[in-house]
Write an enzyme that holds these catalytic residues in place. Structure first.
Site, short mmCIF file in Angstrom:
data_model
loop_
_atom_site.label_atom_id
_atom_site.label_comp_id
_atom_site.label_asym_id
_atom_site.label_seq_id
_atom_site.Cartn_x
_atom_site.Cartn_y
_atom_site.Cartn_z
N ARG A 93 0.82 -1.22 0.00
CA ARG A 93 0.00 0.00 0.00
C ARG A 93 0.84 1.25 0.00
NH1 ARG A 93 -5.20 -0.86 2.60
NH2 ARG A 93 -5.44 -3.06 3.05
N GLU A 771 2.12 51.23 -0.70
CA GLU A 771 1.84 50.33 -1.83
C GLU A 771 2.81 50.58 -2.98
OE1 GLU A 771 -2.26 50.92 -2.99
OE2 GLU A 771 -2.17 53.05 -2.60
N SER A 790 -0.98 51.64 6.14
CA SER A 790 -1.80 50.50 5.77
C SER A 790 -1.22 49.93 4.48
CB SER A 790 -3.24 50.94 5.55
OG SER A 790 -3.99 49.84 5.12
N ASP A 795 -1.33 46.63 -4.83
CA ASP A 795 -0.43 47.45 -5.63
C ASP A 795 1.03 47.17 -5.29
OD1 ASP A 795 -1.81 49.02 -7.54
OD2 ASP A 795 -2.77 50.09 -5.90
N CYS A 857 -4.44 46.27 4.02
CA CYS A 857 -5.79 46.31 3.46
C CYS A 857 -5.84 45.72 2.05
CB CYS A 857 -6.36 47.72 3.49
SG CYS A 857 -5.42 48.88 2.48
C1 PEP Z 1 -4.01 47.79 -2.58
O1 PEP Z 1 -3.40 48.27 -3.53
O2 PEP Z 1 -3.64 46.78 -1.96
C2 PEP Z 1 -5.29 48.38 -2.17
C3 PEP Z 1 -5.92 47.94 -1.11
O3 PEP Z 1 -5.83 49.34 -2.97
P1 PEP Z 1 -6.60 49.04 -4.35
O4 PEP Z 1 -6.80 47.57 -4.44
O5 PEP Z 1 -7.85 49.81 -4.26
O6 PEP Z 1 -5.65 49.59 -5.36
MG MG Z 2 -3.93 50.25 -4.22
#
Ligand code: PEP
Ligand code: MG
Length: 980
Positions: A93, A771, A790, A795, A857
């Protein structure tokens, strides 16, 4: 290379799964616990690695180690392998370190040949049993070793296994036998001769008559099956690395098919579908294990307490063999106590004697995982931390998933009942092959895969379908196990159905359903309905609430949500969000009710002077303020990060002639003039163009209007007695000077609003998104102005890789296919590259401002492995879409349990470089990916990359890749949807 077990002791242990595979390690553990296990040995996964690295050959000393281990087995068990008078038969097996049910090969009854058959007949006095075992060996061996492992790919339905199956079927038909067990010795004898002739004709080789040749053929076939088609697909879906390899366990055979005092079965120490603390399983008298798991016969229930509508007339093991049942029940308790988790076990009863063939941590639905975790906590079997670790974040998804609306179900057209193998509800068009399921799903259809019996080869089709329905098979059949592991709605063993795959029809109760007809499954009850029924959200289960509270009491990070409307914000609060981490102001210009504000925004965009623009902004102001104020009000008591306008303005310019004319008229200009102004706004590379903070730099009045709306709303709500904490966030910043420029505006507006509202100050924070790589690298300077960061990792990933987030469908599938990338970096945060920038930015930012508030975010904020990373680098919170909030809450708690903050610096923060992703057993990661990629993938059916994070997108569609320019001109509406 070889680890022995049996006779109350073993070389290995449960912890040695990486080397011995799950099966080998647990057999060793059971032997050590004194549980009756047929003796055997396990060849390690290292040998598998060697096998593939050395042109499918073995290490030199393997043969002698195997011979020595076989001698030990003979000593424990008595019979000898290949012996003419007292022959030992073995099973061969597979066993990977993580269970891959049914995806690799097994060969049973190895060692039966012309020399050993007479001896076994003399020993057992049961020639029928011996010839039945022999025909099974020929069927399995020719299929697994002589055909599959040899790389022979027969035409659909023409495999040797199918041919032999047909011969068996024909013999039964001619001789008028109802089941395999009714065939006589002479019939079986004749059949095996015919089998051997057919094998020679089809495969060009004799079936081997030498036990040793059979054994090594079996071992080689198991190793080869690691790279079989099914195993590879399953690994892709489950994210199992190719390098792990499989172990091979060779174990003495015990027989459940030696007559009516013999039996075989599969069981779970608790119910894997509901979590109920009842011994739950299935068994068959006079059968081999494959008969249960392959779903060939619908099995009997294990005990009286777990009988259901479908099987209440069948005999339970508890009543048929009470002594054996109570021994098995004792082993169940020993195993649960020892492993402190629900076990999935396989057993065989040979002439009244019980043998355990396998135990492993059982797969379970999300509901069962939750219920078991809370029960075991109450029982004192596990602690709080264990309970929180027992539910994979991806399983929560399933708990929040829709169920069939009970009201709709009442009068519905019930066409069949089956076993409730996978939970929740699903409506879809029926298809009859796995291939069709995949193809139809790609065109955006929701399908239910209907099969005669569960079949592990269907794994990709099962994955693609919203639900699975089979006419045969039990709760422990392979496909049911797999579906349950995925939390997929699944009904098996709906015996009233007649499935005709050739005609693509399903017949039941005199009715016929054709391919494409819609059915609804209630996988929790096992009910099948004609047509589409309404679904509803699973109601808030108090157990779930308690479990989440436990997780909340452990986690170190807060969890916020990305919400753009008061409705989303309210929903997110219900899911436990502790604030809004991203409010994208542009949302109000898309979707329902957006006509008027969008028209005014457009007016502002195509204005040709500041005066014109200011006039339009003034008209727009009440709409912006209303939206912001309502959201702040809903989030009373919690922080709300409001981002200033981000997207390139030309995205909003109307493309339809009638809309252009209306806009031109309102501005008092000609349509030609409007077209000229729109043309002026056009950019070659808008993602890196006039967007984010750059808009505020060139048109300060746009920032002014938004900041005024935020601060006035805050002042008014405060006056109304609400507690509001707005955080003004500037996007796409690369320079501290950009931030300073906008801060001066914010300060001026703040003072103006204070004067207007007669207050001394309006509490708020001023911060930025990180970003752009330059912002991360200069975070020490940026933090001089920003009070919070944040991370916009959508991006940041785009800018770090230089991969356009809108266009990855054209090439990332190839990167995944060729393993140039381990996963889509827009779904699972790339710790090695993007992660370094995040770490650097946090360290540098906090060097300037020790109390700098840091969150994320980007879409990664709701993906469990990325949440773990955020925890490791010391973020204060993660923010994600409302439906992913519970997932992030749990992932954050699990990250704290695995890497407690405060105890010791996490591996990513001690200067030893980027944090490495950690593979977690059982915690399937189900991300949603870059929102943009997701929407596009859906719209164009171009790739599954966004929807299937751990799997490679198959098949890739190069033709679907769009030129960057065209994508860049995606409509504002699509972009808005994508962002969500
Ligand atoms: C990001 O860039 O991670 C972000 C949260 O902004 P958006 O997706 O609106 O560009
Ligand atoms: Mg963005």
């Amino acid at each position: 290379m070889v680890y022995s077990f049996g006779g109350g002791k073993a070389d290995g242990r449960a912890e040695m799964k990486n080397l011995l595979g799950g099966k080998g390690a647990n057999l060793a553990e059971m032997a050590n616990l004194g549980i009756p296990v047929p003796a055997g040995f396990t060849i390690t996964t290292d040998v598998c690695t060697h096998y593939y690295q050395h042109g499918r050959s073995y290490p030199k000393t393997l043969a002698s180690e195997v011979a020595a281990a076989l001698a030990k087995v003979e000593k424990v068990m008595g019979p000898k392998f290949g012996d003419a008078t007292n022959p030992l038969l073995v099973s061969v097996r597979s066993g990977a370190r993580r269970s891959m049910p049914g995806m690799m090969e097994t060969v049973l009854n190895v060692g039966l040949c012309s020399k050993t058959i007479p001896g076994l007949i003399a020993k057992t006095g049961n020639p029928r049993f011996v010839y039945d075992a022999y025909r099974r060996l020929i069927m399995m061996y020719s299929d697994v070793v002589m055909e599959k492992a040899a790389g022979i790919e027969p035409a659909e339905g023409q495999g040797i296994r199918q041919q032999l199956d047909k011969m068996l079927h024909d013999v039964k038909e001619w001789s008028g036998r109802a089941t395999d067990a009714d065939l006589t010795v002479d019939e079986l004898k004749a059949l095996v001769d015919e089998f051997k002739t057919r094998v020679r004709e089809v495969l060009g080789k004799d079936f081997p008559d030498d036990p040793s040749e059979q054994l090594w053929g079996g071992i080689g076939a198991v190793f080869a099956s690691w790279n079989g088609r099914r195993a590879i697909s399953y690994r892709r879906i489950e994210g199992i690395p190719d390098e792990w390899g499989t172990a091979v366990t060779v174990q003495s055979m015990v027989f459940g098919n030696m007559g009516d005092t013999s039996a075989t079965g599969v069981a779970f120490t608790r119910n894997p579908a509901t979590g109920e603390n009842k011994f739950y399983g299935e068994w068959l008298v006079n059968a081999q294990g494959e008969d249960v798991v392959a779903g060939i016969r619908t099995p009997n229930p294990l005990n009286e307490a777990t009988k259901n509508e479908q099987n209440k007339h069948l005999p339970s093991l508890q009543t048929a063999m009470p002594g054996v049942y109570s021994e098995l029940d004792g082993i169940r308790l020993t195993l649960e106590k020892h492993y402190r988790d629900m076990q999935d076990i396989e057993f065989t009863i040979q002439e009244g004697r019980l043998w355990m063939l396998q135990c492993r941590v059982g797969k379970r639905t999300g509901t069962a995982a939750l219920n078991m975790a809370m029960d075991m906590l109450d029982e004192g079997l596990i602690g709080k931390g264990d309970a929180v670790m027992r539910v994979a974040p991806s399983q929560l998804d399933e708990l929040l998933h829709p169920i069939v609306d009970p009201a709709a179900e009442k009068g519905a057209d019930l066409i069949a009942k089956g076993l409730p193998a996978g939970p929740g509800g699903a409506s879809g068009q029926i298809v009859f092959t796995a291939g069709d399921a995949v193809a139809w799903t790609k065109t955006g259809k929701k399908v239910i895969l209907v099969r005669e019996e569960t079949n592990p080869e269907d794994v990709e089709g099962m994955r693609a379908s919203v639900g699975i329905l089979t006419a045969r098979g039990g709760m422990t059949s392979h496909a049911a196990l797999v579906a349950r592991g995925w939390g997929k709605c699944c009904i098996v063993g709906a015996g009233a159905l007649t499935v005709d795959v050739h005609k693509r029809t399903l017949r039941v109760g005199g009715r016929t359903f054709n391919e494409g007809d819609v059915l609804t499954l209630n996988g929790t009850r096992g009910h099948v309905y004609a047509g589409k029924l309404a679904m509803m959200d699973a109601t808030e289960n108090p157990r779930f609430v308690k479990f989440m509270a436990l997780a909340d009491s452990i986690r170190a990070m807060k969890v916020r949500t990305n919400a753009d409307t008061p409705e989303d914000a309210a929903k997110a609060r219900e899911f436990g969000a502790e604030g809004i981490g991203l409010f994208r102001t542009e949302h109000m210009f898309y979707g329902k009710g957006s006509e008027q504000p969008l028209f005014l925004l457009r007016k502002m965009i195509v204005s040709s002077s500041e005066a014109e623009r200011r006039a339009a902004l003034e008209e727009l102001y009440p709409f912006v303020k209303k939206d912001i104020k309502a959201t702040l009000a809903v989030m009373d008591g919690l922080p709300v990060t409001i981002r200033l306008l981000d997207p390139p303005l030309h995205e909003f310019v109307p493309t339809r002639a009638d809309e252009r004319e209306k806009l031109a008229a309102s501005l008092g200009i000609t349509a030609t003039e409007l077209s000229r102004r729109a043309e002026d706004l056009h950019e070659s590379n808008p993602m890196m163009g006039h967007r984010g903070v750059r808009l505020g730099v060139t048109f300060p009045e746009i920032s002014e209007m938004q900041i005024r709306a935020i601060l006035e709303s805050a002042a008014e709500l405060t006056a109304e007695g609400k507690k509001v904490f707005p955080e003004i966030m500037v996007p796409v910043v690369g320079l501290v000077s950009e931030l300073d420029d906008q801060k001066a505006i914010a300060k001026r507006i703040h003072d103006e609003v204070c004067a207007k509202c007669h207050v001394a100050a309006i509490p708020h924070m001023y911060g930025t998104m990180i970003e752009i790589p330059r912002a991360a690298l200069t975070a020490d300077r940026i933090a001089g102005t920003a009070e919070f960061f944040s991370f916009g990792t959508n991006d940041l990933t785009q800018m770090t890789f230089g991969f356009s987030r809108d266009d990855i469908g054209g090439f990332v599938p190839d990167y995944l296919e060729k393993k140039l990338l381990p996963a889509d970096p827009f779904q699972i945060l790339d710790r090695e590259g993007v992660g370094q920038l995040v770490e650097v930015a946090i360290q540098r930012g906090r060097a300037t401002r020790p109390k700098l508030k840091v969150g994320i975010c980007g879409e990664h904020g709701g993906e469990p492995s990325s949440v773990e990373f955020c925890h490791l680098v010391g973020m204060d919170y993660v923010s994600c879409s409302p439906f992913r909030v519970p997932i992030a809450r749990l992932a954050a708690a699990q990250a704290q349990l695995t890497h407690p903050r405060g105890a010791k610096a996490g591996p990513g923060t001690d200067g030893r470089g980027p944090v490495k992703p950690k593979a977690k057993a059982g915690s399937g990661v189900r991300g949603q990916g870059s929102g943009k990629a997701k929407t596009k993938a859906k719209a164009k059916s171009k790739t599954k990359i966004a929807a299937k994070p751990k799997a490679k997108p198959t098949p890739k569609k190069k033709a679907a890749a769009k030129p960057a320019r065209k994508t860049a001109r995606a409509t504002a509406k699509a972009r808005a949807k994508a962002r969500r």
